[in-house]
Design a protein around this motif. Structure first.
Motif, PDB file in Angstrom:
ATOM      1  N   SER A 251       0.798  -1.196  -0.011  1.00  0.00           N
ATOM      2  CA  SER A 251       0.014   0.009  -0.041  1.00  0.00           C
ATOM      3  C   SER A 251       0.864   1.291  -0.078  1.00  0.00           C
ATOM      4  CB  SER A 251      -0.897   0.101   1.167  1.00  0.00           C
ATOM      5  OG  SER A 251      -1.854  -1.224   1.336  1.00  0.00           O
ATOM      6  N   THR A 252       1.720   1.195   1.002  1.00  0.00           N
ATOM      7  CA  THR A 252       2.594   2.504   0.741  1.00  0.00           C
ATOM      8  C   THR A 252       3.273   2.916  -0.305  1.00  0.00           C
ATOM      9  OG1 THR A 252       3.212   2.056   3.249  1.00  0.00           O
ATOM     10  CG2 THR A 252       4.421   3.560   2.027  1.00  0.00           C
ATOM     11  N   PRO A 253       4.032   2.152  -0.996  1.00  0.00           N
ATOM     12  CA  PRO A 253       4.437   2.678  -2.598  1.00  0.00           C
ATOM     13  C   PRO A 253       3.389   2.958  -3.466  1.00  0.00           C
ATOM     14  CG  PRO A 253       4.722   0.233  -2.478  1.00  0.00           C
ATOM     15  CD  PRO A 253       4.282   0.676  -0.880  1.00  0.00           C
ATOM     16  N   ARG A 254       2.358   2.410  -3.576  1.00  0.00           N
ATOM     17  CA  ARG A 254       1.388   2.726  -4.321  1.00  0.00           C
ATOM     18  C   ARG A 254       0.865   4.184  -3.983  1.00  0.00           C
ATOM     19  NH1 ARG A 254      -2.114  -2.864  -4.904  1.00  0.00           N
ATOM     20  NH2 ARG A 254      -0.937  -3.784  -6.174  1.00  0.00           N
ATOM     21  N   ALA A 255       0.665   4.194  -2.593  1.00  0.00           N
ATOM     22  CA  ALA A 255       0.116   5.535  -2.104  1.00  0.00           C
ATOM     23  C   ALA A 255       1.026   6.745  -2.426  1.00  0.00           C
ATOM     24  CB  ALA A 255      -0.064   5.641  -0.642  1.00  0.00           C
ATOM     25  N   ILE A 256       2.528   6.586  -2.485  1.00  0.00           N
ATOM     26  CA  ILE A 256       3.391   7.574  -2.647  1.00  0.00           C
ATOM     27  C   ILE A 256       3.285   7.972  -4.328  1.00  0.00           C
ATOM     28  CG2 ILE A 256       5.964   7.750  -2.981  1.00  0.00           C
ATOM     29  CD1 ILE A 256       6.476   6.046  -0.612  1.00  0.00           C
ATOM     30  N   LEU A 257       3.070   6.968  -4.975  1.00  0.00           N
ATOM     31  CA  LEU A 257       3.277   7.231  -6.507  1.00  0.00           C
ATOM     32  C   LEU A 257       1.644   8.097  -6.732  1.00  0.00           C
ATOM     33  CD1 LEU A 257       4.899   4.020  -8.106  1.00  0.00           C
ATOM     34  CD2 LEU A 257       6.075   6.311  -7.525  1.00  0.00           C
ATOM     35  N   ARG A 258       0.900   7.645  -6.488  1.00  0.00           N
ATOM     36  CA  ARG A 258      -0.620   7.846  -6.684  1.00  0.00           C
ATOM     37  C   ARG A 258      -0.751   9.254  -6.402  1.00  0.00           C
ATOM     38  NH1 ARG A 258      -4.436   2.710  -5.868  1.00  0.00           N
ATOM     39  NH2 ARG A 258      -3.414   1.242  -7.307  1.00  0.00           N
ATOM     40  N   SER A 259      -0.145   9.597  -5.233  1.00  0.00           N
ATOM     41  CA  SER A 259      -0.367  11.050  -4.527  1.00  0.00           C
ATOM     42  C   SER A 259       0.230  11.893  -5.453  1.00  0.00           C
ATOM     43  CB  SER A 259      -0.207  11.068  -3.125  1.00  0.00           C
ATOM     44  OG  SER A 259       1.247  10.618  -3.036  1.00  0.00           O
ATOM     45  N   MET A 260       1.547  11.388  -5.726  1.00  0.00           N
ATOM     46  CA  MET A 260       2.586  12.455  -6.454  1.00  0.00           C
ATOM     47  C   MET A 260       1.778  12.597  -7.774  1.00  0.00           C
ATOM     48  SD  MET A 260       5.178  14.190  -7.154  1.00  0.00           S
ATOM     49  CE  MET A 260       6.495  13.843  -5.879  1.00  0.00           C
ATOM     50  N   ILE A 261       1.625  11.751  -8.398  1.00  0.00           N
ATOM     51  CA  ILE A 261       0.839  11.883  -9.984  1.00  0.00           C
ATOM     52  C   ILE A 261      -0.344  12.711  -9.976  1.00  0.00           C
ATOM     53  CG2 ILE A 261      -0.089  10.458 -11.860  1.00  0.00           C
ATOM     54  CD1 ILE A 261       2.015   8.372 -11.245  1.00  0.00           C
ATOM     55  N   LEU A 262      -1.267  12.421  -8.887  1.00  0.00           N
ATOM     56  CA  LEU A 262      -2.685  12.862  -9.191  1.00  0.00           C
ATOM     57  C   LEU A 262      -2.310  14.589  -8.744  1.00  0.00           C
ATOM     58  CD1 LEU A 262      -4.919  10.114  -7.759  1.00  0.00           C
ATOM     59  CD2 LEU A 262      -4.942  10.921 -10.019  1.00  0.00           C
ATOM     60  N   VAL A 263      -1.697  14.734  -7.530  1.00  0.00           N
ATOM     61  CA  VAL A 263      -1.365  15.942  -7.268  1.00  0.00           C
ATOM     62  C   VAL A 263      -0.756  16.888  -8.308  1.00  0.00           C
ATOM     63  CG1 VAL A 263       0.121  17.631  -5.730  1.00  0.00           C
ATOM     64  CG2 VAL A 263      -1.206  15.575  -4.629  1.00  0.00           C
ATOM     65  N   GLY A 264       0.288  16.357  -8.809  1.00  0.00           N
ATOM     66  CA  GLY A 264       0.817  16.854 -10.416  1.00  0.00           C
ATOM     67  C   GLY A 264      -0.075  17.220 -11.063  1.00  0.00           C
ATOM     68  N   LEU A 265      -0.854  16.421 -11.692  1.00  0.00           N
ATOM     69  CA  LEU A 265      -1.980  16.577 -12.754  1.00  0.00           C
ATOM     70  C   LEU A 265      -2.903  17.772 -12.220  1.00  0.00           C
ATOM     71  CD1 LEU A 265      -2.578  12.906 -13.965  1.00  0.00           C
ATOM     72  CD2 LEU A 265      -1.246  14.744 -15.143  1.00  0.00           C
ATOM     73  N   THR A 266      -3.305  17.517 -11.117  1.00  0.00           N
ATOM     74  CA  THR A 266      -4.074  18.817 -10.528  1.00  0.00           C
ATOM     75  C   THR A 266      -3.564  20.163 -10.478  1.00  0.00           C
ATOM     76  OG1 THR A 266      -5.208  17.003  -9.086  1.00  0.00           O
ATOM     77  CG2 THR A 266      -5.775  19.317  -8.450  1.00  0.00           C
ATOM     78  N   VAL A 267      -2.461  19.898  -9.927  1.00  0.00           N
ATOM     79  CA  VAL A 267      -1.523  21.376  -9.876  1.00  0.00           C
ATOM     80  C   VAL A 267      -1.357  21.868 -11.371  1.00  0.00           C
ATOM     81  CG1 VAL A 267       0.694  22.735  -9.641  1.00  0.00           C
ATOM     82  CG2 VAL A 267      -0.433  20.880  -7.871  1.00  0.00           C
ATOM     83  N   MET A 268      -1.029  21.001 -12.435  1.00  0.00           N
ATOM     84  CA  MET A 268      -1.149  21.503 -13.852  1.00  0.00           C
ATOM     85  C   MET A 268      -2.182  22.080 -14.132  1.00  0.00           C
ATOM     86  SD  MET A 268       0.388  19.036 -16.928  1.00  0.00           S
ATOM     87  CE  MET A 268       1.133  17.998 -15.747  1.00  0.00           C
ATOM     88  N   LEU A 269      -3.472  21.245 -13.930  1.00  0.00           N
ATOM     89  CA  LEU A 269      -4.763  21.779 -14.535  1.00  0.00           C
ATOM     90  C   LEU A 269      -5.198  23.321 -13.839  1.00  0.00           C
ATOM     91  CD1 LEU A 269      -7.704  21.474 -15.816  1.00  0.00           C
ATOM     92  CD2 LEU A 269      -8.315  20.138 -13.763  1.00  0.00           C
ATOM     93  N   THR A 270      -4.792  23.183 -12.725  1.00  0.00           N
ATOM     94  CA  THR A 270      -5.140  24.769 -12.143  1.00  0.00           C
ATOM     95  C   THR A 270      -4.243  25.864 -12.393  1.00  0.00           C
ATOM     96  OG1 THR A 270      -5.823  23.272 -10.164  1.00  0.00           O
ATOM     97  CG2 THR A 270      -5.606  25.782  -9.820  1.00  0.00           C
ATOM     98  N   ALA A 271      -3.234  25.285 -12.682  1.00  0.00           N
ATOM     99  CA  ALA A 271      -1.924  26.504 -13.223  1.00  0.00           C
ATOM    100  C   ALA A 271      -2.355  26.974 -14.632  1.00  0.00           C
ATOM    101  CB  ALA A 271      -0.489  26.046 -13.287  1.00  0.00           C
ATOM    102  N   PHE A 272      -2.737  25.915 -15.362  1.00  0.00           N
ATOM    103  CA  PHE A 272      -3.207  26.351 -16.854  1.00  0.00           C
ATOM    104  C   PHE A 272      -4.485  27.380 -16.707  1.00  0.00           C
ATOM    105  CE2 PHE A 272       0.332  23.829 -17.844  1.00  0.00           C
ATOM    106  CZ  PHE A 272       0.438  23.809 -19.289  1.00  0.00           C
ATOM    107  N   ALA A 273      -5.502  26.731 -16.005  1.00  0.00           N
ATOM    108  CA  ALA A 273      -6.918  27.306 -16.159  1.00  0.00           C
ATOM    109  C   ALA A 273      -6.817  28.812 -15.544  1.00  0.00           C
ATOM    110  CB  ALA A 273      -7.798  26.308 -15.089  1.00  0.00           C
ATOM    111  N   VAL A 274      -6.196  28.863 -14.236  1.00  0.00           N
ATOM    112  CA  VAL A 274      -6.324  30.113 -13.781  1.00  0.00           C
ATOM    113  C   VAL A 274      -5.326  31.145 -14.564  1.00  0.00           C
ATOM    114  CG1 VAL A 274      -5.399  31.563 -11.676  1.00  0.00           C
ATOM    115  CG2 VAL A 274      -6.428  29.419 -11.318  1.00  0.00           C
ATOM    116  N   THR A 275      -4.488  30.853 -15.216  1.00  0.00           N
ATOM    117  CA  THR A 275      -3.385  31.635 -16.138  1.00  0.00           C
ATOM    118  C   THR A 275      -4.051  32.083 -17.393  1.00  0.00           C
ATOM    119  OG1 THR A 275      -1.397  30.526 -15.059  1.00  0.00           O
ATOM    120  CG2 THR A 275      -1.250  31.963 -17.434  1.00  0.00           C
ATOM    121  N   LEU A 276      -5.054  31.310 -17.786  1.00  0.00           N
ATOM    122  CA  LEU A 276      -5.681  31.655 -19.087  1.00  0.00           C
ATOM    123  C   LEU A 276      -6.949  32.460 -18.760  1.00  0.00           C
ATOM    124  CD1 LEU A 276      -5.115  28.166 -21.099  1.00  0.00           C
ATOM    125  CD2 LEU A 276      -4.034  30.552 -21.652  1.00  0.00           C
TER     126      LEU A 276
END
Length: 494
Positions: A251-276
């Motif tokens: 569970s722990t390695p899966r949680a590490i990788l999933r949290s990193m990837i999903l946070v990254g994609l979410t930050v990316m979405l918000t950064a692009f959306a607010v800037t535009l």
């Protein structure tokens, strides 16, 4: 079903016993709960809302490309951490790993620097969250004193939640996940699809003075990248709660990788959306706007949306504070039970709720002292750099120890359920190179991240503070020799 659960619990406890420890904490976290702790700690809301203005000031609208770049590079570090967490799923995380890869001395020093960095991070998150607490309560941005006071209130609230035990805590963190989804994913999608005020060509422009051809744009981009690294810290929180996670090796390695990837994609979405969607781009890149997100939401949805939006963002910040306090408390507990911290007998004690209460109180008090740095309201850039610089240094120590252990054959990924296989050395080397670069980049003295007319020592804050901490740690290491006291005393629960 119950017999299968019992078998997994027995396997978890057997693994813990094989490392010389008894099961003192309550193993009540599932994969989802462990992921939630990691997601709330990395926190797309805290990350993007804290660094967006600074990123735009230094690199113009094109700063958004730093987000996928930092995500890809930090994912290399997360992969190495996932391997280590799978093989050594122990409270204490990086301290435990370095102990097994490089010995007790390096382990103590790594743990010391990790605690210093984590406490700086907790201070920073509480300080930044204080802005939203005061804004919700009064409708006005806070003064320096008011923001420090609000940050202290968030620390007290987070401590109270943590002392209730792991089960109430996980439900509270889940509320933070919902807030993150609304404030980042939901609003980001709506802004991008229906309220975009600029073409995508804007993202290739540098509208500030950094866009001139004399190299200042490159310098600004590096500065924005140093700040952007803040958005990808905290994924290792999952490893700190390993002893409270069921089937931790999986569970722990899966949680590490999933949290990193999903946070990254979410930050990316918000950064692009607010800037535009933000109408006054020139004001954004000039630094006139401290919080560009709320105006973008109000312009799109109307004035009625401001208060509910601020409330949702505040919930996400509170969840982040709670999660950071959680993993710091477990890090302190994981070191104290080896007798290597001052007052270890107190710090390793666990109460009837299976909470290391003294470790939690200790970390909250130290973080509260750090809030005094926020009395200068323009010092947010220095605070963020200070909060992230130490983490990258600790990442570098861990990844270097892992790489050396791979190369000399003393670490073979045999017992974990997650392994990079033949890609292990390649990923490890790439992570090492990235961390050397980013550690230097974050620590580099920059007037752009300091208040106007700041004294020289504030510009050099990251180097001065962490060099001093490292020197103090080394002096204590060689004078007191705490690593010689290492052991695994089994302390009865109160």
């Amino acid at each position: 079903m119950s017999s299968h659960l019992s078998e997994r619990q027995n396997a978890d406890e057997h693994l813990l016993h094989s490392h010389g420890y008894a099961q003192q904490l309550h193993r009540g976290l599932s994969l989802w709960s462990s992921f939630s702790v990691g997601f709330a700690t990395v926190s797309p809301v805290v990350g993007i809302y804290s660094v967006m203005s600074l990123g735009a000031m230094n690199a113009g609208p094109s700063w958004v490309w730093i987000v996928p770049l930092c995500l890809a590079l930090q994912l290399l570090v997360a992969l190495v951490y996932a391997e280590l967490a799978s093989q050594y799923p122990l409270a204490g995380g990086c301290y435990q790993w370095v102990k097994r890869l490089a010995g007790d001395r390096w382990a103590w020093f790594t743990g010391f620097m990790y605690l210093a960095s984590a406490l700086a991070s907790l201070t920073t998150v509480a300080y930044l969250g204080g802005f939203w607490l005061w804004l919700l309560a009064t409708g006005e941005p806070p003064s320096a004193n008011a923001q420090v006071l609000s940050g202290a209130a968030l620390l007290v609230l987070g401590l109270a939640v943590n002392l209730l035990g792991i089960n109430p805590l996980k439900y509270f963190v889940n509320a933070g996940i919902v807030a993150e989804a609304i404030a980042s994913i939901g609003i980001g999608v709506l802004l991008l699809l229906f309220f975009r005020n600029h073409s995508f060509a804007l993202l290739l422009e540098g509208l500030s003075s950094t866009s001139t051809g004399d190299g200042r744009y490159f310098s600004g981009f590096l500065t924005a990248m140093a700040v952007g690294g803040w958005a990808f810290l905290g994924f290792d929180a999952c490893s700190q709660v390993s002893e409270e996670t069921a089937d931790a090796r999986t569970s722990t390695p899966r949680a590490i990788l999933r949290s990193m990837i999903l946070v990254g994609l979410t930050v990316m979405l918000t950064a692009f959306a607010v800037t535009l969607s933000y109408t006054d781009t020139a004001a954004l890149v000039s630094g006139q706007v401290i919080d560009p997100v709320t105006p973008a939401v109000v312009d799109a949805f109307g004035a009625w949306a401001e208060r509910p939006f601020v409330a949702v963002v505040l919930v996400a910040f509170i969840a982040c504070v709670v999660s950071v306090q959680t993993y710091i408390g477990r890090a302190v507990f994981g070191m104290a039970r080896d007798n290597i911290l001052p007052a270890s007998a107190l710090l390793r004690r666990v109460d009837k709720r299976k909470v290391p209460f003294a470790a939690m109180v200790f970390s909250t008090l130290f973080a509260s002292l750090g809030l005094a740095l926020g009395l200068n309201a323009t010092a947010v850039g220095t605070l963020i750099a200070f909060g992230s610089g130490g983490f990258f240094f600790v990442f570098l120590i861990v990844v270097t120890c892992a790489l050396l252990a791979r190369l000399n054959g003393t670490w073979k990924v045999e017992h974990g359920t997650f392994s990079l296989g033949r890609w292990g050395i390649t990923v490890n080397v790439a992570a090492f190179v990235w961390l050397v670069f980013e550690s230097i980049n974050v620590a580099w003295p920059r007037e752009a991240l300091a208040p106007p007319d700041a004294p020289w020592f504030q510009v050099w804050a990251v180097i001065l503070v962490f060099s001093s901490l490292a020197l103090l740690g080394l002096i204590y290491l060689f004078w007191a020799k705490p690593y010689q006291r290492t052991g695994t005393p089994q302390v009865p629960t109160l």
